[in-house]
Design an enzyme around this catalytic site. Structure first.
Site: not given
Ligand SMILES: Nc1ncnc2c1ncn2[C@@H]1O[C@H](COP(=O)(O)OP(=O)(O)OP(=O)(O)O)[C@@H](O)[C@H]1O
Ligand SMILES: [K+]
Ligand SMILES: [Mg+2]
Length: 714
Positions: A339, A412
Site C-alpha cells: 500500500d 468514492t
C-alpha cells in the site's frame, strides 16, 4: 468546533508537527538511535533449568506419540529397561546386564536431549509471555456511562462496545478505537520502541492497544474486543506457543520420517530370521540400538525445535506471526504488494498549499477547501482545516446547521457536505471530482490538470475542491517516503522478489512515489477490490504473494495474500485480517521475515540431510560388529576398526544421542542464510550437510570408541 479546538490544544501541548509521524519509526538505516529494538533474548539459566525439567515431563507417552520417530525410541527404551531387570525376559541372551544398562541409559538420554531441544525453544517464548503478562496486570478503567459520568471498573470486565476514558499517565485497559481526543501514547510495552506515537480519532491511526500508556492529553475509546481476546492476549498465547500447530511442511516431513522409521523397523525385523539361519544369535538390546541408530532421530528430535525457534526469530524482529505456515510461506514469496500511504510513506498526508484555478482567488479556494473539510475527521481532512485556519479562514457552526456529512470512502474517493440549502461541497481525487462535475454538467477548468499534474509530479496527492458544479482549485497534500526503502527493495529484487505498489492515488503521484521508493511496478487508482484482484492474478500465475498494508481498506487484500503483514500503526481491521503484524510498522521488515522463512526451510532441509546421511557411517560401525564373529569375510567392511563389537554398537549409539544437543544451536539459530539463488543455496547445503553428515559420524564414532576402550569401559 471540536476539530479546531483539538488542534489548538495539541499545538499548545507543544507537539511539533514535524514529529507527528505515527508510523515513522524503525525504518531503514536512517532511523538511527531513535529506534530501540527489544534486547535480543538470550537463553538464561532459568530457561535451561526449566527446559531440563520439561525434558522429563515430555517423556509422557501421550505427548511423545505426536513424534513417531521418538515414540519408537521410547518403546525401545522401555524394552531395554525391562532387559536391565531381566536380560532373558524375551529370549535367552548372552549380553550382560551392564551392556543392557548402558544401552538403556543412552536411549534415555537420546529422548531427554530431543525433549530438551524442544523445551528450550519453547522456553524463550514463555519468558517473553511472562513479561507481557506483567503488562496486563490488573488495570482499572474509567467506564463512561449513558449519562456521561464515569465509573471505575476492572479492565478485565470490559466488553466490546464499552466506552472508556483514559487520561495522561494511565494504561489503556484493552484494545479500542479512539472516538474522541488526540494523545501521545507510549507503546513500548508491546513494541519495545520508547518514542511515543500520536494517535487520534478518525483515519488509519485511531486504534489503540491494551497495555500501552497514554503519556499526554486524554482519549475516549470504544472497546473493540471482548475479555481474553485482546491483542495482548493473542500476543501472549502466540509467543508462548499455545496455539502452535504443525505447518503443512512439518506434517509432510513428519510423515516421511515415520515412513522411513517403519521401513527400518521392517528391515531389522527381517534380519532376525536371516541371522538365525546363519546361526547368529542377535540379542534384543543390540537390535534396538541398531534400529535407533538407523531411524532419523536427529531430525526427528530437532524438528519441532526448528519450527518454534523460527517463529521466535520472527518475534525477535518485532514481528508477530500468527502461524508458522505464514513464516514458511514468507520464505517462498515471489511478489510483494504494498500500500502507498502509511506503508511506503509515513501516512500523515498534510495539506501544504491551496492552489486556485484561474478565475478563483486564493481566499475563495481556501474557504472552499475549509468548507469541504469541516466534518472530515480523517488526518487529511483535519490538516486542511488547520492550514485554512493558519491562513486566517474561519467558519461559523450555524452556517452548517442541518448539513449532511458525506464521509470519505475508498470507493468514492471523495468527501464533503450537503448543506440544508441543497448546496453540495466536495473534495477528492481529481478524476473523481471531475466525474462528479461532469455528471452535474459543470465545466472543467482548463488549468485544473496542469495544477494537479504539477503536484502529482512532486509526489504529492492533489485533491480537487468543488462547490455544486464549480471546481475551485486543488489542495496539495504532502507526504514523505520513508527512508531506506530503495536499498531494501533492491535487495528483494536480488532475491527474485517483485515489488508492486498498489495505491488509491492517481497514476502520476503513484509513478513519482514508485520511482522514489524504488518499487518494480505500481497500480494506481486502485479500489480495495483492485488490490484483491492484483493479488489473485499473481496467485493464479502460481506465485506466492505477500501484502503489506495498514488501512481498513487493505484488510480484504491482507486476508487474501499468502502472507499478510499489517503495520502495527494501522487499523484493527487490518491487523485482524493479516497473519503477521509488524510492531515497528516498517514495510521492508518483510525482507527479514522472508530471510527467516527461507532460513527455516533451509535449516530443516539441512538437518534432515545430515540426519539421513549419518546412517552410512553407522552401517559401517554396526553391521560388521554384529556379524563379524559368524562371518569373518565381513572383515573387509570393518574399515572403522573399532575396539570390539559392543564398543562399536555403544559408540554409534552414543554418537546418535549426543549429536542432538550438539546441533541444538544450529536448530535454534538457523543455518546461515545468504541472499543467493535457490539452486546455489541447495547445492551448498547438500555439500555441507550431506557430505558432512557422512564424514562427521565416522570421526565421532571412532573417537568415542577410542575413549571407551581407552577407559576400559568396553
Ligand atoms: N479525506 C479525504 N477526502 C477526500 N478524498 C480523499 C481523502 N483522503 C484521500 N482521498 C483521495 O482518495 C484517494 C484514495 O484514498 P486512499 O489514499 O485512502 O487510498 P488507498 O487505496 O489506501 O491508497 P494508499 O493508502 O496507498 O494511498 C486518495 O489518493 C485521495 O485522492
Ligand atoms: K538415528
Ligand atoms: Mg491506505
Amino acid at each position: 468546533m471540536a476539530a479546531i479546538e483539538r488542534k489548538k490544544e495539541h499545538r499548545v501541548e507543544g507537539i511539533d508537527q514535524e514529529t507527528f509521524k505515527p508510523t515513522g519509526k524503525g525504518v531503514g538505516k536512517d532511523s538511527g538511535p531513535q529506534h530501540h529494538r527489544q534486547p535480543k533474548r538470550t537463553i538464561s539459566g532459568d530457561i535451561v533449568r526449566q527446559a531440563s525439567l520439561d525434558a522429563f515431563k515430555k517423556l509422557n507417552p501421550v505427548v511423545m506419540i505426536k513424534n513417531p520417530v521418538m515414540f519408537i525410541v521410547e518403546i525401545g527404551t522401555f524394552i531395554t529397561l525391562l532387559l536391565c531387570i531381566n536380560p532373558d525376559l524375551f529370549v535367552a541372551s548372552e549380553a550382560g546386564r551392564g551392556y543392557n544398562i548402558a544401552v538403556f541409559l543412552i536411549l534415555l538420554f537420546t529422548l531427554l536431549f530431543a525433549n530438551f531441544a524442544e523445551a528450550l525453544a519453547e522456553g524463550r517464548g514463555r519468558a517473553q509471555a511472562d513479561t507481557l503478562r506483567k503488562t496486563k496486570s490488573d488495570t482499572t478503567a474509567k467506564l463512561v456511562q449513558k449519562d456521561g459520568t464515569t465509573k471505575q471498573v476492572s479492565g478485565a470486565q470490559l466488553k466490546k462496545g464499552d466506552i472508556v476514558r483514559v487520561e495522561a499517565g494511565e494504561l489503556i485497559p484493552t484494545d479500542g478505537e479512539i472516538i474522541e481526543g488526540l494523545a501521545s501514547i507510549d507503546e513500548s510495552a508491546i513494541t519495545g520502541e520508547s518514542a511515543p506515537v500520536i494517535k487520534e480519532a478518525g483515519g488509519d491511526f485511531s486504534s489503540v492497544t491494551g497495555g500501552t500508556r497514554v503519556t499526554s492529553d486524554y482519549i475516549v475509546i470504544r472497546v473493540q474486543t471482548d475479555p481474553g481476546e485482546s491483542f495482548l492476549d493473542r500476543m501472549i498465547s502466540l509467543v508462548e506457543g499455545a496455539q502452535r500447530q504443525k505447518t503443512p511442511n512439518e506434517i509432510a516431513l513428519t510423515t516421511l520420517l515415520a515412513v522411513l522409521t517403519l521401513i527400518f523397523l521392517i528391515v531389522i525385523l527381517t534380519m532376525v530370521p536371516m541371522a538365525n539361519y546363519l546361526g547368529i544369535q542377535l540379542d534384543l538390546a543390540t537390535l534396538i540400538a541398531l534400529l535407533v541408530c538407523l531411524i532419523p532421530t536427529t531430525i526427528g528430535g530437532l524438528l519441532s525445535a526448528i519450527g518454534i525457534a523460527g517463529m521466535d526469530r520472527v518475534t525477535q524482529f518485532n514481528v508477530l506471526a500468527m502461524s508458522g505456515k505464514a513464516v514458511e510461506a514468507a520464505g517462498d514469496i515471489d511478489t510483494l504488494i504494498l500500500d502507498k500511504t502509511g506503508t511506503i510513506t509515513y501516512g500523515n498526508r498534510m495539506a501544504s498549499e491551496f492552489v486556485p484555478v484561474q478565475g478563483v482567488t486564493v481566499q475563495e479556494m481556501t474557504r472552499a477547501a475549509l468548507q469541504a473539510s469541516v466534518r472530515d475527521e480523517t488526518p487529511e481532512g483535519r490538516s486542511v482545516v488547520e492550514l485554512a485556519g493558519k491562513q486566517g479562514e474561519s467558519w461559523m457552526e450555524q452556517e452548517y446547521a442541518g448539513a449532511e456529512n458525506v464521509e470519505f470512502t475508498a470507493e468514492t474517493r471523495m468527501s464533503g457536505l450537503n448543506l440544508g440549502s441543497g448546496t453540495q461541497i466536495r473534495k477528492g481525487a481529481v478524476d473523481a471530482i471531475k466525474r462528479h462535475i461532469v455528471s452535474r454538467s459543470g465545466r472543467i477548468p482548463a488549468d485544473l490538470d496542469d495544477i494537479a499534474n504539477r503536484i502529482a509530479k512532486a509526489g504529492g496527492t492533489p485533491l480537487a475542491v468543488a462547490i455544486d458544479d464549480r471546481i475551485y482549485g486543488v489542495i496539495y497534500l504532502k507526504d514523505t517516503v520513508k527512508p531506506g526503502l530503495k536499498e531494501k527493495f533492491a535487495e528483494m529484487r536480488s532475491m527474485g522478489i517483485k515489488t508492486i505498489m498498489c495505491t488509491g492515488d492517481n497514476p502520476l503521484t503513484a509513478a513519482t512515489i514508485a520511482l522514489e521508493a524504488g518499487v518494480d511496478d505500481f497500480i494506481a487508482e486502485a479500489k480495495p477490490e483492485d488490490k484483491i484482484t492484483a493479488i489473485k492474478k499473481e496467485q493464479q500465475a502460481g506465485k506466492l504473494v505477500a501484502m503489506t498494508g495498514d488501512g481498513t481498506n487493505d484488510a480484504p487484500a491482507l486476508a487474501q495474500a499468502d502472507v499478510g503483514l499489517a503495520m502495527n500503526s494501522g487499523t484493527m481491521a487490518a491487523k485482524e485480517a493479516a497473519n503477521m503484524i509488524d510492531l515497528d510498522s516498517d514495510p521492508t521488515k518483510l525482507l527479514s521475515v522472508v530471510s527467516i522463512g527461507k532460513q527455516l526451510l533451509i535449516t530443516r532441509g539441512a538437518l534432515t540431510t545430515f540426519s539421513i546421511s549419518n546412517d552410512i557411517a553407522k552401517y559401517f560401525a554396526i553391521i560388521p560388529a554384529m556379524f563379524i564373529v559368524a562371518m569373518p569375510q565381513l572383515q573387509a567392511l570393518n574399515i572403522m576398526n573399532l575396539a570390539s563389537p559392543q564398543s562399536a554398537i555403544l559408540s554409534a549409539l552414543i554418537f546418535n544421542a549426543i549429536i542432538i544437543p550438539l546441533l541444538i544451536p544450529i536448530a535454534m539459530k538457523g543455518v546461515k542464510y545468504r541472499a543467493m539463488s535457490a539452486e546455489r543455496l541447495l547445492g551448498r547445503n547438500v555439500l555441507i550437510y550431506g557430505v558432512g553428515g557422512v564424514i562427521v559420524p565416522f570421526i565421532g564414532i571412532k573417537l568415542i570408541d577410542l575413549i571407551l576402550s581407552g577407559l576400559h569401559l568396553v
